[in-house]
Each structure stands twice: as structure tokens, then as C-alpha cells.
Write a protein that holds these residues in place. Structure first.
Motif: not given
Length: 700
Positions: A386-411
Motif C-alpha cells: 500500500l502506498n500513495m498510489r492507492h490514495l487516488w481520489r476517485p479510488g477513495i470515492k469508490a471505496l467510501l461509496r462501497t462502505i456506505e452501500l454495504v453498511g446499509a444493505n448488509y449490516p
């Protein structure tokens, strides 16, 4: 606030008559329940043949409450009236109890029932329900409610112990059989033996025992019993059992089609701390989301792109020491940016959802394999690389959306998260994502830096050595791809990715629409052959609507919105299409072919109409408060501006329609029984179409 309780079915593997003999030993008092001080019979009556018996008792109860509260209330004991109605012919006992003390301030009602098991006449079932409404109690309403709930939970736990204790006493007294009731013999001169008219309890061939393994756990036709809950769902408190049963019953009553299985209903309750209203709201949102995006069909329809198979560094790998499915994600080796640039965010999201659907199936399988409830999985995340390459903004955005969607529908599906070999850049990533993870989930995270995972308290505490992956120093071969950089020549432009995502969104067969005051939503369906079948399936998200179907021989045109379209006010909250022209006359230009159906908020409606004539059919949803369409002067677009000022004059519906030939009707691809999901099962309220002309089913 009214507190309610509903018990699961408790099964005693003893005949009804023996259970009644044990039950009678509870009176006039019961040392096993110290709070039950005494009881006095105040009325008693029997039928002439001895088949029925009704006894009323006045029960004295010593409630464990602070001395100060008792002094303020001016009482030492509480008094209840209990009415027992025994029917020996039918082999049932109904128990009703209500409070005599403070009846003007507090209303307590309890109903219990002993009946014969529907499949084994030598077993006995017990069910219990209760309600409590504390209107006022000297300013201590909250305290009194907590005390009452605690006392009641204690008595529920004691109930089964008491019966079993008295059964043991009967056995010690060599009483192991009590004959069934039989009517008195009629006077006769013959020496023939009297024939008993006691009714035999028929076995129910259409339903297996709720706790048996050959029944789909949580089948709506079955009531939950305590053995099933313990075997498939785990140890629950009486309050938690009651919440599960009440939410389950509510789902069966209000949702046709597919409802969540018991394991997932329980997950939503746990995630909302068993707050029934919050769990209802979250479940309704999830059911709508699953229906709109066809999640129940995902595992049957999703085809993982080859690029994901080569570069997505995650996969299922055996199980942990608790029997939970184990998912391994080598996040540090994944080229998140490359995957997003080639496949797009929506494709990655669908892949993540398919992983969660697989997880639900694995939990069910492991529950059967290990013989204990398993409702969540363990995730092992390796961050080496893991390095700064993984902190690419669209990638972080996709990760946050995944966390939100999974948390809401697979608690409550994540049992434990093991984060290994966390590098120095990890705190930056954690700072970005941790605010989007709820506190209960964060408590399940275990983070190891460097090689700390190899020592005491590391992987060996949670995963058997035989299952530790080889790349972490174990002996188990792991099929998870090693990842690497996605070739840049495969990258696609933003426009190409956008078109792909639009295509994915359009795959959803359900559409949503707004229904406004004076502006109904209408759908045009052209039918070329008589006897075709128009089918519909819709959910009312918000507000109440009236659903109607009209027929016209000429094609209507969408109503123009010249005064509104320039300001985008016509569709403030979604699509809204109007087809019936203001100049049209009902009975001349068009006619109603289905009786208008009123649909309330939260309801799901499925139905069909067999057409008599070819032509144009219009499905219409209008606001419930709108006047009926009885003339050409129906309020139309001109009323929309006024309605936009009042949010209560707006409804939302999600719908799907299909036209089938009559011969294809039963085999429709949209049949509710055509999907295989680990999340849901068919509700008891769902019924198949069998009427020749019209059918409309509504779940309330």
C-alpha cells in the motif's frame, strides 16, 4: 408508549394432558417464582360432560421495586386477574391475565396458549403475547416501565423451567401418563365398550416442523420455535426474540413477493440495537433497493469480467476458528486506479455486491456444516504494498461509496476484520475512511503492523494454522490473484466509462416516478392482440395513490409542459408523465377497464389484466386526495405549481410492467419464484395468478 411482546413457539415433547397436570401444580403459589406470592380462585365453572373448565383467579404479585416507589404508590403488592379456559375436547388451554391494581394508570394484558403440536399429537406447543401501556405513574413512568420489563423477562425465562420441574416431580411420583378426556358413556344395555369421541389432531402434511433441517429456515408458513431460533439464529433474550417475531410478522403482512430470511432480519435488528421502527425503515429501504437493482438475480446473472479475475486481488478461502467464511483481500497488491479506469466504478460495485451475496450463501452453508448459527464472515486484508498510489481520489470515492452501500444493505455481516502489514501510509487512509464506518463495526477491526501478526495474539488466535495463506507464512495454498498493474493501453476515456455506467443502470427493469397533486403519472402500453396479459408490480414509496387502468382506441400524446419545462419544475423529484389530454371525455375518448385501487404508503402491489380489445392501455397512478376522473375538467398541469409548494402533495412509486401472451403468462421471466437468493424467500402473502380475467394483489 405501548410495549409489546410476542414469544416464539415453545415445544414440549410431552402430551397435552401431562403438561396440564404439571401446569396445575403452579397453584396456589409457586416457590420457583418468588414474586408470585399467592392466588385465590374467585370463580369456577365446568361443563356437564367435563370437557370444558373456566377458572378465574386473583393473583398476588410482589414486584421487585425500590422501596420509595412502593411507598409513593401506597401498595406492597400488585394484583392481577387470571382467567384459564381449558377445553379438554379440543386439547387447548387459553390463559388471559390483566392488572387489577392501578388499572386507570397502567394497562397490562397477557395471553398464553397451550395447544397440540400440528404434526405430533403427543407434543404440546406454548405461545405467549403481552402488551403494557403506562399512561401515568406518579411521575415515574420510565422507571416503572423498566422494572416491569425486567420482571416480565425474568418470568418468561422461568416459565419453561417450572413446567419441566413439575414434569420431573410427576415422573418421580410414577405419573408418566394422563388419559385423554372422553365423553361419559351413554346408558346402554349392551356390553360393548364405549367409543371415545375425543377429536384426533390431524397431522399437517403441508408443513414440516419449523426446526427441522428439511424445511427452508424461516419459511413464512412456519412459526418460529425456540429450538429453531437456538439452532439457526443463536441465543436471544426474550426481548430480542419478540422483536424478531414481530418484525417477521410485519414483513409477511405488508410485503408480497420476497422478504428477507430470518438471519438477515436479525442482522438489521442487531444493527439498530433492536429498535423495531428503525429496523423496519432500514429493511424497507433495502427491499426497495434490491428490487430496483435486481440484487436477488445478481449471482445468476453477473458475469465477472476477465480483467477482474486477473487483477482483483480478493477471494474466499476456507474459514476461521469460529466457522465463519474467510475472505482474503490483498489490497496492497491491487491497482485500484487501473481497475476503475478500465471497468468503471459501477462494474466494481457490482462485483463487490456479488461477493456479499456469496457471503450470505457461505454463512448458510457453514451453519449446516458446523451445526451452529453463523451469520457473518471474517475478512483478512493484507496491506503490503500500500502506498500513495492507492490514495487516488476517485479510488477513495469508490471505496467510501462501497462502505456506505454495504453498511446499509448488509449490516452485521462482518464478524471480524484482520488488517495485516499496515504501512506508514495506512493512518492517512484510515483517517479518510473511518468516519464512514459505524462504531460497532470499528470495534471488530484488528490492526497489525509489520510482522506482528505472526506472534501471540496474531493470526493463529483466529485462523487454524492449516488455513493460513502461504504468502503470510502459512501452509495453505491461496487462489487469490496476485494482482499487479493494469496495462494502461486498456484504460478507457471518461465518456466511454460514463456510457458503460448508464448501460448498467438501465439494466434495472424497475422505474421510479413522482405522483403530484393534479399531475398523475401515466404509462402507455400498446396491445396488438386481444387476450394479451398486462402485468404490473409496483411499490408505493411515499404517500397514498390510486391505481387505475384505462383503454383508448387512439394513441394519446404526452401533455405539453410549456410553462414549466424551462425551469425544470415538471419533475422536481423524478419522472412524471401525463398522457390523457384535458379535452378527452371519460366514456367517449377513453374508458376505465379496472376498478380503481387505493394503495397506501409502503404497500407492494402485483396484478394482471387480460385485455379484451387491442389498442392503447394507460396505467395511471394519481394522488389519493385527487378528485376522481369523472369528466373532462380534470385538474392537470396547471395545478402542479401549487402542488410543488406542499411536500405532502407528492408521492413516489417504483414500478415494472410487462405484456405477455396468454400462453406465456405463467412462464414469465419476471415470476417471483424465478430467482435464487441467500437474502430472501417468498412471503406467505404471495399467491399465484389463477383468475381468467383480472387479478390484483395488494399487501397491507
Amino acid at each position: 408508549m405501548v410495549q409489546k411482546y410476542q414469544s416464539p413457539v415453545r415445544v414440549y415433547k410431552y402430551p397435552f394432558e401431562l403438561i396440564m397436570a404439571a401446569y396445575e401444580r403452579r397453584f396456589p403459589n409457586c416457590p420457583l417464582i418468588p414474586m408470585f406470592v399467592n392466588s385465590v380462585i374467585i370463580s369456577e365453572c365446568h361443563s356437564e360432560d367435563g370437557a370444558t373448565q373456566v377458572i378465574e383467579r386473583r393473583c398476588t404479585v410482589d414486584v421487585e421495586a425500590p422501596r420509595l416507589l412502593k411507598r409513593i404508590a401506597g401498595v406492597e403488592y400488585m394484583y392481577f386477574i387470571q382467567k384459564n379456559s381449558l377445553n379438554r375436547r379440543e386439547r387447548t388451554l387459553h390463559i388471559e391475565a390483566y392488572n387489577e391494581s392501578f388499572s386507570s394508570r397502567v394497562n397490562v394484558y397477557e395471553h398464553c396458549c397451550y395447544t397440540v403440536h400440528p404434526e405430533n399429537e403427543d407434543w404440546t406447543c406454548f405461545e405467549q403475547s403481552a402488551s403494557m401501556d403506562i399512561k401515568s405513574f406518579f411521575g415515574f413512568e420510565s422507571t416503572a416501565e423498566k422494572i416491569a420489563m425486567k420482571q416480565y423477562a425474568t418470568s418468561i425465562k422461568k416459565g419453561k423451567e417450572i413446567i419441566e420441574c413439575h414434569l420431573k416431580q410427576l415422573e418421580e411420583e410414577n405419573i408418566t401418563h394422563v388419559p385423554r378426556w372422553a365423553p361419559p358413556p351413554a346408558p346402554t344395555t349392551s356390553h360393548a365398550l364405549p367409543v371415545s369421541s375425543a377429536r384426533a389432531i390431524p397431522a399437517c402434511s403441508s408443513r414440516a416442523h419449523p426446526g427441522s433441517t428439511d424445511v427452508l429456515p424461516g419459511s413464512p408458513d412456519d412459526k418460529l420455535d425456540t429450538d429453531y431460533i437456538s439452532r439457526y439464529l443463536g441465543n436471544l433474550t426474550p426481548f430480542q426474540e419478540s422483536c424478531l417475531i414481530r418484525l417477521r410478522l410485519w414483513l409477511q403482512e405488508t410485503h408480497k413477493g420476497k422478504i428477507p430470511k430470518d438471519q438477515h432480519v436479525l442482522r438489521f435488528l442487531r444493527s439498530r440495537d433492536f429498535n423495531l421502527e428503525k429496523a423496519k425503515e432500514a429493511l424497507c429501504q433495502t427491499l426497495t433497493w434490491r428490487k430496483q437493482h435486481q440484487i436477488d438475480f445478481l449471482l445468476d446473472t453477473w458475469q465477472c469480467p476477465q480483467l477482474l479475475q486477473d487483477y482483483y486481488t480478493g477471494g474466499w478461502h476456507h474459514h476461521d476458528k469460529d466457522g465463519r467464511p474467510l475472505y482474503i483481500l490483498r489490497l496492497g497488491q491491487m491497482d485500484t486506479k487501473g481497475l476503475v479506469r478500465v471497468l468503471g466504478e459501477e462494474t466494481l460495485m457490482r462485483h463487490v455486491l456479488s461477493i456479499n451475496e456469496e457471503g450470505l450463501r457461505h454463512c448458510e452453508e457453514n451453519t449446516k456444516i458446523f451445526g451452529k448459527p453463523i451469520s457473518c464472515w471474517t475478512c483478512l486484508v493484507d496491506l503490503e504494498g500500500l502506498n500513495m498510489r492507492h490514495l487516488w481520489r476517485p479510488g477513495i470515492k469508490a471505496l467510501l461509496r462501497t462502505i456506505e452501500l454495504v453498511g446499509a444493505n448488509y449490516p452485521e455481516t462482518l464478524g471480524r476484520l484482520l488488517i495485516l502489514r499496515a504501512p506508514r501510509v495506512f493512518p492517512v487512509l484510515w483517517t479518510l475512511v473511518s468516519p464512514f464506518i459505524d462504531e460497532n463495526t470499528r470495534k471488530k477491526f484488528l490492526i497489525y503492523a509489520g510482522n506482528d501478526y505472526q506472534g501471540p495474539g496474531g493470526l493463529v488466535d483466529y485462523i487454524n494454522r492449516d488455513f493460513i495463506p502461504d504468502f503470510l507464512g502459512g501452509d495453505a495454498l491461496c487462489d487469490v490473484p496476485e494482482g499487479g498493474l493494469v496495462p494502461k493501453p486498456l484504460y478507457r476515456t471518461a465518456e466511454e466509462l460514463e456510457n458503460e455506467e448508464v448501460k448498467l443502470w438501465n439494466e434495472a427493469i424497475y422505474k421510479s416516478a413522482s405522483v403530484l397533486k393534479g399531475a398523475p403519472h401515466e404509462v402507455l402500453i400498446e396491445v396488438t392482440e386481444a387476450s394479451s396479459v398486462i402485468t404490473w408490480d409496483f411499490d408505493v414509496w411515499k404517500g397514498d395513490v390510486i391505481f387505475s387502468i384505462y383503454h383508448s382506441r387512439r394513441a394519446p400524446q404526452p401533455v405539453k409542459r410549456d410553462g414549466l419545462s424551462a425551469h425544470n419544475l415538471a419533475c422536481p423529484a423524478g419522472n412524471n408523465v401525463q398522457l390523457i389530454d384535458r379535452s378527452w371525455m371519460l366514456g367517449q375518448d377513453y374508458s376505465m377497464v379496472e376498478t380503481a385501487l387505493t394503495c397506501r404508503e409502503g404497500e407492494s402491489v402485483q396484478g394482471s389484466h387480460v385485455t379484451r380489445w387491442p389498442g392503447f392501455y394507460i396505467l395511471q397512478w394519481r394522488l389519493h386526495s385527487s378528485p376522481s376522473s369523472t369528466s373532462s375538467s380534470r385538474p392537470r398541469v396547471d395545478d402542479v405549481l401549487a402542488s410543488l409548494q406542499v411536500s405532502s402533495h407528492k408521492c413516489r412509486v417504483m414500478y415494472f410492467t410487462e405484456v405477455l401472451r396468454s400462453t406465456d403468462f405463467r412462464g414469465s421471466m419476471s415470476s417471483l419464484e424465478s430467482s435464487h437468493s441467500a437474502f430472501s424467500l417468498l412471503s406467505a402473502a404471495t399467491s399465484s395468478s389463477n383468475q381468467s380475467q383480472t387479478e390484483s394483489s395488494i399487501s397491507r
